[in-house]
Design a protein around this motif. Structure first.
Motif, PDB file in Angstrom:
ATOM      1  N   ASP A 183       0.817  -1.216   0.000  1.00  0.00           N
ATOM      2  CA  ASP A 183       0.000   0.000   0.000  1.00  0.00           C
ATOM      3  C   ASP A 183       0.850   1.266   0.000  1.00  0.00           C
ATOM      4  O   ASP A 183       0.393   2.329  -0.445  1.00  0.00           O
ATOM      5  CB  ASP A 183      -0.944   0.014   1.195  1.00  0.00           C
ATOM      6  CG  ASP A 183      -2.191  -0.834   0.952  1.00  0.00           C
ATOM      7  OD1 ASP A 183      -2.365  -1.303  -0.190  1.00  0.00           O
ATOM      8  OD2 ASP A 183      -2.980  -1.018   1.889  1.00  0.00           O
ATOM      9  N   MET A 184       2.081   1.182   0.495  1.00  0.00           N
ATOM     10  CA  MET A 184       2.942   2.365   0.466  1.00  0.00           C
ATOM     11  C   MET A 184       3.295   2.741  -0.970  1.00  0.00           C
ATOM     12  O   MET A 184       3.316   3.922  -1.329  1.00  0.00           O
ATOM     13  CB  MET A 184       4.203   2.118   1.290  1.00  0.00           C
ATOM     14  CG  MET A 184       3.916   2.015   2.773  1.00  0.00           C
ATOM     15  SD  MET A 184       5.429   1.794   3.736  1.00  0.00           S
ATOM     16  CE  MET A 184       4.726   1.194   5.279  1.00  0.00           C
ATOM     17  N   ALA A 185       3.554   1.748  -1.812  1.00  0.00           N
ATOM     18  CA  ALA A 185       3.823   2.025  -3.218  1.00  0.00           C
ATOM     19  C   ALA A 185       2.595   2.637  -3.886  1.00  0.00           C
ATOM     20  O   ALA A 185       2.698   3.608  -4.656  1.00  0.00           O
ATOM     21  CB  ALA A 185       4.244   0.738  -3.930  1.00  0.00           C
ATOM     22  N   VAL A 219      -6.446   3.690   0.361  1.00  0.00           N
ATOM     23  CA  VAL A 219      -5.005   3.475   0.540  1.00  0.00           C
ATOM     24  C   VAL A 219      -4.366   4.674   1.231  1.00  0.00           C
ATOM     25  O   VAL A 219      -3.579   4.521   2.180  1.00  0.00           O
ATOM     26  CB  VAL A 219      -4.338   3.192  -0.814  1.00  0.00           C
ATOM     27  CG1 VAL A 219      -2.830   3.348  -0.719  1.00  0.00           C
ATOM     28  CG2 VAL A 219      -4.698   1.797  -1.284  1.00  0.00           C
ATOM     29  N   LEU A 220      -4.698   5.889   0.763  1.00  0.00           N
ATOM     30  CA  LEU A 220      -4.065   7.080   1.334  1.00  0.00           C
ATOM     31  C   LEU A 220      -4.487   7.290   2.778  1.00  0.00           C
ATOM     32  O   LEU A 220      -3.645   7.570   3.649  1.00  0.00           O
ATOM     33  CB  LEU A 220      -4.408   8.302   0.488  1.00  0.00           C
ATOM     34  CG  LEU A 220      -3.741   8.353  -0.890  1.00  0.00           C
ATOM     35  CD1 LEU A 220      -4.304   9.490  -1.725  1.00  0.00           C
ATOM     36  CD2 LEU A 220      -2.226   8.492  -0.756  1.00  0.00           C
ATOM     37  N   LEU A 221      -5.764   7.163   3.063  1.00  0.00           N
ATOM     38  CA  LEU A 221      -6.213   7.337   4.442  1.00  0.00           C
ATOM     39  C   LEU A 221      -5.610   6.265   5.339  1.00  0.00           C
ATOM     40  O   LEU A 221      -5.153   6.549   6.453  1.00  0.00           O
ATOM     41  CB  LEU A 221      -7.735   7.289   4.506  1.00  0.00           C
ATOM     42  CG  LEU A 221      -8.339   7.537   5.892  1.00  0.00           C
ATOM     43  CD1 LEU A 221      -8.085   8.965   6.364  1.00  0.00           C
ATOM     44  CD2 LEU A 221      -9.842   7.238   5.889  1.00  0.00           C
ATOM     45  N   GLY A 222      -5.590   5.030   4.859  1.00  0.00           N
ATOM     46  CA  GLY A 222      -5.082   3.934   5.673  1.00  0.00           C
ATOM     47  C   GLY A 222      -3.612   4.077   6.015  1.00  0.00           C
ATOM     48  O   GLY A 222      -3.206   3.861   7.162  1.00  0.00           O
ATOM     49  N   ILE A 223      -2.791   4.446   5.047  1.00  0.00           N
ATOM     50  CA  ILE A 223      -1.364   4.600   5.312  1.00  0.00           C
ATOM     51  C   ILE A 223      -1.123   5.738   6.295  1.00  0.00           C
ATOM     52  O   ILE A 223      -0.289   5.639   7.216  1.00  0.00           O
ATOM     53  CB  ILE A 223      -0.593   4.829   4.004  1.00  0.00           C
ATOM     54  CG1 ILE A 223      -0.487   3.518   3.226  1.00  0.00           C
ATOM     55  CG2 ILE A 223       0.782   5.417   4.261  1.00  0.00           C
ATOM     56  CD1 ILE A 223       0.338   2.436   3.914  1.00  0.00           C
ATOM     57  N   TRP A 224      -1.846   6.845   6.122  1.00  0.00           N
ATOM     58  CA  TRP A 224      -1.682   7.961   7.057  1.00  0.00           C
ATOM     59  C   TRP A 224      -2.120   7.544   8.465  1.00  0.00           C
ATOM     60  O   TRP A 224      -1.446   7.867   9.457  1.00  0.00           O
ATOM     61  CB  TRP A 224      -2.472   9.175   6.588  1.00  0.00           C
ATOM     62  CG  TRP A 224      -2.242  10.391   7.436  1.00  0.00           C
ATOM     63  CD1 TRP A 224      -2.994  10.804   8.504  1.00  0.00           C
ATOM     64  CD2 TRP A 224      -1.174  11.343   7.313  1.00  0.00           C
ATOM     65  NE1 TRP A 224      -2.476  11.945   9.051  1.00  0.00           N
ATOM     66  CE2 TRP A 224      -1.358  12.302   8.334  1.00  0.00           C
ATOM     67  CE3 TRP A 224      -0.098  11.472   6.435  1.00  0.00           C
ATOM     68  CZ2 TRP A 224      -0.492  13.383   8.503  1.00  0.00           C
ATOM     69  CZ3 TRP A 224       0.758  12.551   6.601  1.00  0.00           C
ATOM     70  CH2 TRP A 224       0.560  13.492   7.623  1.00  0.00           C
ATOM     71  N   VAL A 238       2.904  13.462  12.394  1.00  0.00           N
ATOM     72  CA  VAL A 238       2.897  12.144  11.772  1.00  0.00           C
ATOM     73  C   VAL A 238       4.080  12.047  10.813  1.00  0.00           C
ATOM     74  O   VAL A 238       4.218  12.857   9.895  1.00  0.00           O
ATOM     75  CB  VAL A 238       1.578  11.897  11.016  1.00  0.00           C
ATOM     76  CG1 VAL A 238       1.616  10.565  10.271  1.00  0.00           C
ATOM     77  CG2 VAL A 238       0.401  11.927  11.997  1.00  0.00           C
ATOM     78  N   THR A 239       4.944  11.065  11.034  1.00  0.00           N
ATOM     79  CA  THR A 239       6.108  10.844  10.183  1.00  0.00           C
ATOM     80  C   THR A 239       5.852   9.620   9.319  1.00  0.00           C
ATOM     81  O   THR A 239       5.618   8.522   9.834  1.00  0.00           O
ATOM     82  CB  THR A 239       7.374  10.632  11.025  1.00  0.00           C
ATOM     83  OG1 THR A 239       7.586  11.789  11.843  1.00  0.00           O
ATOM     84  CG2 THR A 239       8.591  10.421  10.132  1.00  0.00           C
ATOM     85  N   LEU A 240       5.901   9.794   8.018  1.00  0.00           N
ATOM     86  CA  LEU A 240       5.670   8.687   7.091  1.00  0.00           C
ATOM     87  C   LEU A 240       6.889   7.779   7.016  1.00  0.00           C
ATOM     88  O   LEU A 240       8.031   8.250   7.122  1.00  0.00           O
ATOM     89  CB  LEU A 240       5.355   9.225   5.698  1.00  0.00           C
ATOM     90  CG  LEU A 240       4.032   9.963   5.544  1.00  0.00           C
ATOM     91  CD1 LEU A 240       3.963  10.634   4.170  1.00  0.00           C
ATOM     92  CD2 LEU A 240       2.857   9.011   5.728  1.00  0.00           C
ATOM     93  N   PRO A 241       6.686   6.493   6.771  1.00  0.00           N
ATOM     94  CA  PRO A 241       7.819   5.572   6.655  1.00  0.00           C
ATOM     95  C   PRO A 241       8.408   5.513   5.250  1.00  0.00           C
ATOM     96  O   PRO A 241       9.263   4.675   4.975  1.00  0.00           O
ATOM     97  CB  PRO A 241       7.190   4.226   7.038  1.00  0.00           C
ATOM     98  CG  PRO A 241       5.787   4.353   6.547  1.00  0.00           C
ATOM     99  CD  PRO A 241       5.392   5.790   6.758  1.00  0.00           C
ATOM    100  N   PHE A 242       7.944   6.395   4.372  1.00  0.00           N
ATOM    101  CA  PHE A 242       8.485   6.439   3.018  1.00  0.00           C
ATOM    102  C   PHE A 242       8.496   7.885   2.535  1.00  0.00           C
ATOM    103  O   PHE A 242       7.763   8.739   3.038  1.00  0.00           O
ATOM    104  CB  PHE A 242       7.670   5.569   2.062  1.00  0.00           C
ATOM    105  CG  PHE A 242       6.237   6.025   1.888  1.00  0.00           C
ATOM    106  CD1 PHE A 242       5.876   6.877   0.853  1.00  0.00           C
ATOM    107  CD2 PHE A 242       5.249   5.597   2.766  1.00  0.00           C
ATOM    108  CE1 PHE A 242       4.564   7.304   0.685  1.00  0.00           C
ATOM    109  CE2 PHE A 242       3.939   6.013   2.606  1.00  0.00           C
ATOM    110  CZ  PHE A 242       3.593   6.870   1.569  1.00  0.00           C
TER     111      PHE A 242
END
Length: 338
Positions: A183-185, A219-224, A238-242
């Motif tokens: 999902d990050m991709a 996907v965007l809401l879930g990753i955030w 919030v710090t993203l892992p990518f």
């Protein structure tokens, strides 16, 4: 199968929990939360085990009453289990709401979402024990859930073994490199193609229209939301892992996510897991989020640690597996009794 609500033989009671730990939470979400408690018809003058049921991502407690065509609702399944002729030992079943406006809390404490682990363990559990004839000890208290709820069941049992004495996880989030990395991709590509690489622009658009009305929304809401739970800074940032511009992993942030992966947590919480009266894991072999692999990896870690548990794969996807819940509840009722 009737297409409307049936008459329950046990009873459901609705409450509102006024939380102190969620008051002033970073998202401004309600600190007054609904709570439903089920009492089987066999509940009488004695005291009984309790089972806390946690929902998956985007779940809020009223959704348990949603009906799928030709299938009973979850409350109907629970009543059928405990009121039927082959009922397990009676247990009080508690339906907990830990929803957030990002879709969920992962049942963790986070400076970006709120103190949901504390809410569950230090507010909801005492609330129930004060009002119902529970056996108010961790040896008689279990936790169960599916998906993010299954994740909550696993991590709450490891982080708060003083509260829970057994767990059931139906396709719980685990083995993060498979359940989250794909999902990050997708998120990086959606940000690039639609929002100039900016989550701020995504949220401006998202909150201006019906939720989930565009393909990348989930996907965007879930990753955030997961980043808000797993890699928030002390000030709530919030710090993203990518890297949202390229999708390249930020290794040091990704390591923070992995530290909260049940598969990685197990070895460091072996004593807590070993002390449980029961662990039950299952997942569909065709799970769209690869959570069958997560369940298998968590099971393999338990095997390596010499921790007794039950693990089962069955022929299904991640969706529409509510029919598995009664088996998990019966497992817990049996392990928590006596």
């Amino acid at each position: 199968m009737k297409p409307w609500r049936v008459e329950f033989r046990g009873r459901f009671e609705e409450h509102t929990v006024r939380s102190r730990v969620l008051e002033g939470n970073p998202l401004g979400d309600p600190h007054e939360r609904p709570l439903w408690v089920y009492l089987p018809p066999a509940v009488g003058e004695g005291r009984y085990p309790s089972i806390y049921v946690l929902q998956g991502y985007t779940g809020q407690v009223d959704m348990w009453w949603n009906r799928t065509a030709l299938r009973p609702t979850v409350p109907e399944l629970v009543d059928e289990l405990f009121a039927g002729p082959d009922a397990p030992p009676p247990a009080i079943v508690v339906f907990v709401d830990c929803w957030t406006s990002l879709g969920g809390s992962q049942f963790l404490n986070s400076p970006a979402t709120g103190r949901y682990l504390d809410y569950l363990c230090d507010e909801v559990v005492p609330f129930v024990d004060d009002r119902y004839p529970t056996l108010a000890a961790r040896e008689h208290r279990g936790v169960a859930g599916k998906s993010s709820g299954g994740y909550g069941a696993m991590v709450a049992s490891m982080l708060r073994p003083d509260v829970f004495g057994a767990l059931v996880s139906h396709a719980g989030d685990a083995l993060f490199e498979h359940c989250y990395l794909p999902d990050m991709a997708k998120a990086a590509r959606a940000l690039r193609d639609h929002y100039d690489g900016s989550f701020e622009r995504f949220f401006e658009d998202f909150w201006s229209r019906p939720a989930m009305s565009k393909e990348p929304d989930g996907v965007l809401l879930g990753i955030w939301a997961m980043a808000a739970c797993y890699s928030a800074e002390p000030d709530g940032t919030v710090t993203l892992p990518f890297d949202p511009a390229t999708g390249r992993l930020r290794d040091e942030v990704w390591a923070r996510w992995l530290a909260l992966d049940p598969v990685r947590m197990a070895a460091g919480h072996a004593d807590q897991l070993r002390s449980l009266r029961g662990i039950y894991l299952d997942a569909g072999r065709r799970d769209q989020f690869w959570l069958d692999l997560g369940a298998a990896a968590f099971s393999a870690e338990l095997d390596a640690l010499g921790i007794d548990h039950v693990f089962e794969l069955f022929d299904a996807t991640h969706s529409a597996i509510e029919y598995r819940y009664p088996g998990g509840l019966a497992f817990l009722a049996g392990r928590l009794t006596g």
